[in-house]
Design a protein around this motif. Structure first.
Motif, PDB file in Angstrom:
ATOM      1  N   PRO A 132      18.279   3.256  15.257  1.00  0.00           N
ATOM      2  CA  PRO A 132      18.462   4.595  16.295  1.00  0.00           C
ATOM      3  C   PRO A 132      20.099   4.709  16.491  1.00  0.00           C
ATOM      4  O   PRO A 132      20.401   5.832  16.013  1.00  0.00           O
ATOM      5  CB  PRO A 132      17.505   4.686  17.921  1.00  0.00           C
ATOM      6  CG  PRO A 132      16.588   4.074  17.164  1.00  0.00           C
ATOM      7  CD  PRO A 132      16.856   2.626  16.347  1.00  0.00           C
ATOM      8  N   GLN A 133      20.447   3.075  16.676  1.00  0.00           N
ATOM      9  CA  GLN A 133      21.654   3.293  16.415  1.00  0.00           C
ATOM     10  C   GLN A 133      22.854   3.471  15.714  1.00  0.00           C
ATOM     11  O   GLN A 133      23.657   3.999  15.642  1.00  0.00           O
ATOM     12  CB  GLN A 133      22.220   1.899  17.659  1.00  0.00           C
ATOM     13  CG  GLN A 133      22.348   1.049  16.790  1.00  0.00           C
ATOM     14  CD  GLN A 133      20.805   0.056  16.268  1.00  0.00           C
ATOM     15  OE1 GLN A 133      19.621   1.073  16.227  1.00  0.00           O
ATOM     16  NE2 GLN A 133      20.812  -1.163  16.880  1.00  0.00           N
ATOM     17  N   ALA A 134      22.055   3.711  14.404  1.00  0.00           N
ATOM     18  CA  ALA A 134      22.940   4.333  13.433  1.00  0.00           C
ATOM     19  C   ALA A 134      23.055   5.390  13.528  1.00  0.00           C
ATOM     20  O   ALA A 134      24.099   6.261  12.503  1.00  0.00           O
ATOM     21  CB  ALA A 134      22.183   4.029  11.672  1.00  0.00           C
ATOM     22  N   TYR A 135      22.211   6.455  14.125  1.00  0.00           N
ATOM     23  CA  TYR A 135      22.620   8.319  13.346  1.00  0.00           C
ATOM     24  C   TYR A 135      23.524   8.625  13.657  1.00  0.00           C
ATOM     25  O   TYR A 135      24.500   9.281  13.524  1.00  0.00           O
ATOM     26  CB  TYR A 135      21.656   8.901  14.176  1.00  0.00           C
ATOM     27  CG  TYR A 135      20.008   8.582  13.571  1.00  0.00           C
ATOM     28  CD1 TYR A 135      20.122   9.791  13.554  1.00  0.00           C
ATOM     29  CD2 TYR A 135      19.248   7.760  14.274  1.00  0.00           C
ATOM     30  CE1 TYR A 135      18.870  10.193  12.340  1.00  0.00           C
ATOM     31  CE2 TYR A 135      18.116   7.584  13.846  1.00  0.00           C
ATOM     32  CZ  TYR A 135      17.589   8.726  12.639  1.00  0.00           C
ATOM     33  OH  TYR A 135      16.584   8.868  11.838  1.00  0.00           O
ATOM     34  N   ALA A 136      24.118   7.786  15.577  1.00  0.00           N
ATOM     35  CA  ALA A 136      25.559   7.888  16.104  1.00  0.00           C
ATOM     36  C   ALA A 136      27.557   7.595  14.965  1.00  0.00           C
ATOM     37  O   ALA A 136      27.284   8.479  14.836  1.00  0.00           O
ATOM     38  CB  ALA A 136      25.971   7.293  17.618  1.00  0.00           C
ATOM     39  N   GLU A 137      26.507   6.373  14.034  1.00  0.00           N
ATOM     40  CA  GLU A 137      27.783   6.350  13.436  1.00  0.00           C
ATOM     41  C   GLU A 137      27.475   7.303  12.012  1.00  0.00           C
ATOM     42  O   GLU A 137      28.629   7.864  11.910  1.00  0.00           O
ATOM     43  CB  GLU A 137      27.194   4.536  12.309  1.00  0.00           C
ATOM     44  CG  GLU A 137      27.183   4.025  13.374  1.00  0.00           C
ATOM     45  CD  GLU A 137      29.010   3.501  13.845  1.00  0.00           C
ATOM     46  OE1 GLU A 137      29.835   3.946  13.339  1.00  0.00           O
ATOM     47  OE2 GLU A 137      28.977   3.090  15.751  1.00  0.00           O
ATOM     48  N   VAL A 138      26.740   7.835  11.934  1.00  0.00           N
ATOM     49  CA  VAL A 138      26.746   8.857  10.644  1.00  0.00           C
ATOM     50  C   VAL A 138      26.697  10.197  10.934  1.00  0.00           C
ATOM     51  O   VAL A 138      27.908  10.933   9.864  1.00  0.00           O
ATOM     52  CB  VAL A 138      24.968   8.905  10.320  1.00  0.00           C
ATOM     53  CG1 VAL A 138      24.758  10.086   8.746  1.00  0.00           C
ATOM     54  CG2 VAL A 138      24.464   7.960   9.490  1.00  0.00           C
ATOM     55  N   LEU A 139      26.782  10.591  11.974  1.00  0.00           N
ATOM     56  CA  LEU A 139      27.275  11.673  12.592  1.00  0.00           C
ATOM     57  C   LEU A 139      28.794  11.933  13.373  1.00  0.00           C
ATOM     58  O   LEU A 139      29.292  12.988  12.585  1.00  0.00           O
ATOM     59  CB  LEU A 139      26.623  12.340  14.193  1.00  0.00           C
ATOM     60  CG  LEU A 139      25.341  12.434  13.951  1.00  0.00           C
ATOM     61  CD1 LEU A 139      24.367  13.301  15.346  1.00  0.00           C
ATOM     62  CD2 LEU A 139      25.069  13.901  13.332  1.00  0.00           C
ATOM     63  N   THR A 140      29.274  10.608  13.921  1.00  0.00           N
ATOM     64  CA  THR A 140      30.610  10.330  13.348  1.00  0.00           C
ATOM     65  C   THR A 140      31.342  11.023  11.547  1.00  0.00           C
ATOM     66  O   THR A 140      32.089  11.720  11.335  1.00  0.00           O
ATOM     67  CB  THR A 140      30.960   9.427  13.864  1.00  0.00           C
ATOM     68  OG1 THR A 140      30.646   9.445  15.179  1.00  0.00           O
ATOM     69  CG2 THR A 140      32.684   8.916  13.554  1.00  0.00           C
ATOM     70  N   MET A 141      30.429  10.249  10.695  1.00  0.00           N
ATOM     71  CA  MET A 141      30.853  10.331   9.140  1.00  0.00           C
ATOM     72  C   MET A 141      31.034  11.683   9.140  1.00  0.00           C
ATOM     73  O   MET A 141      32.017  11.904   8.798  1.00  0.00           O
ATOM     74  CB  MET A 141      30.038   9.454   8.572  1.00  0.00           C
ATOM     75  CG  MET A 141      30.617   9.102   7.173  1.00  0.00           C
ATOM     76  SD  MET A 141      29.652   7.922   6.026  1.00  0.00           S
ATOM     77  CE  MET A 141      27.930   9.229   6.161  1.00  0.00           C
ATOM     78  N   ILE A 142      30.418  11.900   8.979  1.00  0.00           N
ATOM     79  CA  ILE A 142      29.942  13.663   8.719  1.00  0.00           C
ATOM     80  C   ILE A 142      29.905  14.498   9.590  1.00  0.00           C
ATOM     81  O   ILE A 142      31.696  15.365   9.242  1.00  0.00           O
ATOM     82  CB  ILE A 142      28.710  13.946   8.772  1.00  0.00           C
ATOM     83  CG1 ILE A 142      27.974  13.437   8.180  1.00  0.00           C
ATOM     84  CG2 ILE A 142      28.441  15.535   8.937  1.00  0.00           C
ATOM     85  CD1 ILE A 142      26.054  13.738   8.506  1.00  0.00           C
TER      86      ILE A 142
END
Length: 334
Positions: A132-142
């Motif tokens: 779940p903590q990877a979602y924030a990273e991917v959102l930031t990347m986008i």
């Protein structure tokens, strides 16, 4: 791209449908991922996972950490490919990885829809990672990539050339650096169950900017067979590159006016002979060498910072490989 990631893509993306129109959509979604990209971003993520303690394992006895890392790497690959479909449409590009761009083959509406669909499946890959903590990273990347892309496109649409080196670096740090270096490093740490080092962001933005400057250079002087895109495409697309901005600072008035008049035209209206002349002026001016010097400085700073950030990583062999890969990206010749 690693075979394991291609297999993940095959597993995730549908292939067959009773309606031939929808089967065409499936084929279009699979097109870019299977064109043979280098997979450097996913490789950087997997190396980061190893450096932070995840053991690489085989399909027969795959650990949970390595499985998660592979799905995060698949997420990155799908992200890059749907973004490239949209980027090619926005830039009206002719080629991608040595073949006609998707919208050149099927038209803009179908290519745009295929990119949207691939975007949706990207989230499916992220879900399979189970972190779940990877979602924030991917959102930031986008978010960051979209912001950088907006700057790039807005400058072209508004005909804006009164830009500084700082403007250019702001754009490429957003558009290129997050998904090329920052996010792969951070997601690798997350796959290992760790907290990403705070220095990854600054190091990654420095190295990502150096990577993009090198890409701009190769667009003018590279080998088309190795580069995978048309040489001189940035001039046809009116891209604001550091090379062009440096050249404009000292260009004679008559050459500057010809350049700006040609750049103001839509791509189909640009004249090949004039583009050839402009390319010659850029190459003879020293602007390419100036841009390469900036890239070298950024790369040196980024590599030093990244080396410090990885100094306590559990797997130092993987950390050294990360530094070698990062240096290769920042100083690439093809």
């Amino acid at each position: 791209m690693r075979p394991e990631l291609l297999q993940n893509v095959r597993t995730l993306l549908p292939e067959h449908h009773p309606r031939p129109e929808i089967e065409l959509l499936y084929a279009m979604m699979r097109d870019y991922p299977f064109r043979g990209g280098k997979g450097v971003r996913s490789e950087l993520l997997l190396l980061s996972a190893r450096a932070h303690g995840v053991r690489e394992s085989t399909a027969e006895r795959r650990s949970a950490g390595w499985e998660a890392a592979l799905w995060l790497a698949t997420t990155l690959e799908l992200f890059q490919n749907w973004v490239l479909i949209h980027d090619d449409i926005a830039d009206d590009s002719e080629e991608r990885r040595g073949q006609p761009a998707l919208h050149r083959q099927y038209g803009v509406p179908l290519a745009l829809n295929a990119g949207d669909a691939l975007h949706a499946y990207m989230w499916g890959a992220l879900q399979k990672a189970g972190l779940p903590q990877a979602y924030a990273e991917v959102l930031t990347m986008i978010h960051r990539t979209a912001e950088g892309q907006h700057l790039d496109l807005a400058w072209v649409q508004q005909g804006q050339w009164n830009l500084s080196e700082s403007d250019y670096l702001d754009m490429v740090r957003l558009k290129t650096a997050y998904y090329t270096v920052v996010t792969p490093l951070r997601l690798g740490a997350i796959a290992a169950g760790g907290q990403p080092d705070g220095r990854f962001e600054e190091a990654g933005t420095l190295l990502g900017a150096a990577f993009q400057i090198r890409d701009d250079v190769l667009n003018l002087i590279g080998d088309a067979a190795l580069y995978g895109k048309e040489i001189g495409g940035d001039l046809l697309e009116g891209k604001r590159t550091l090379i062009a901005l440096r050249w404009l600072e000292t260009a004679p008035q008559e050459r500057r006016e010809l350049f700006l008049n040609e750049m103001a035209k839509n791509r189909p209206d640009k004249r090949p002979e004039v583009i050839g002349t402009l390319l010659g002026w850029l190459l003879e001016s020293g602007a390419v060498q100036d841009a390469q010097s900036v890239a070298d400085t950024l790369a040196e700073r980024g590599l030093k910072l990244l080396s410090h950030a990885l100094s306590a990583a559990p797997d130092q062999e993987a950390a050294r490989t990360i530094l070698a890969l990062a240096e290769g990206l920042a100083r690439r010749q093809k």
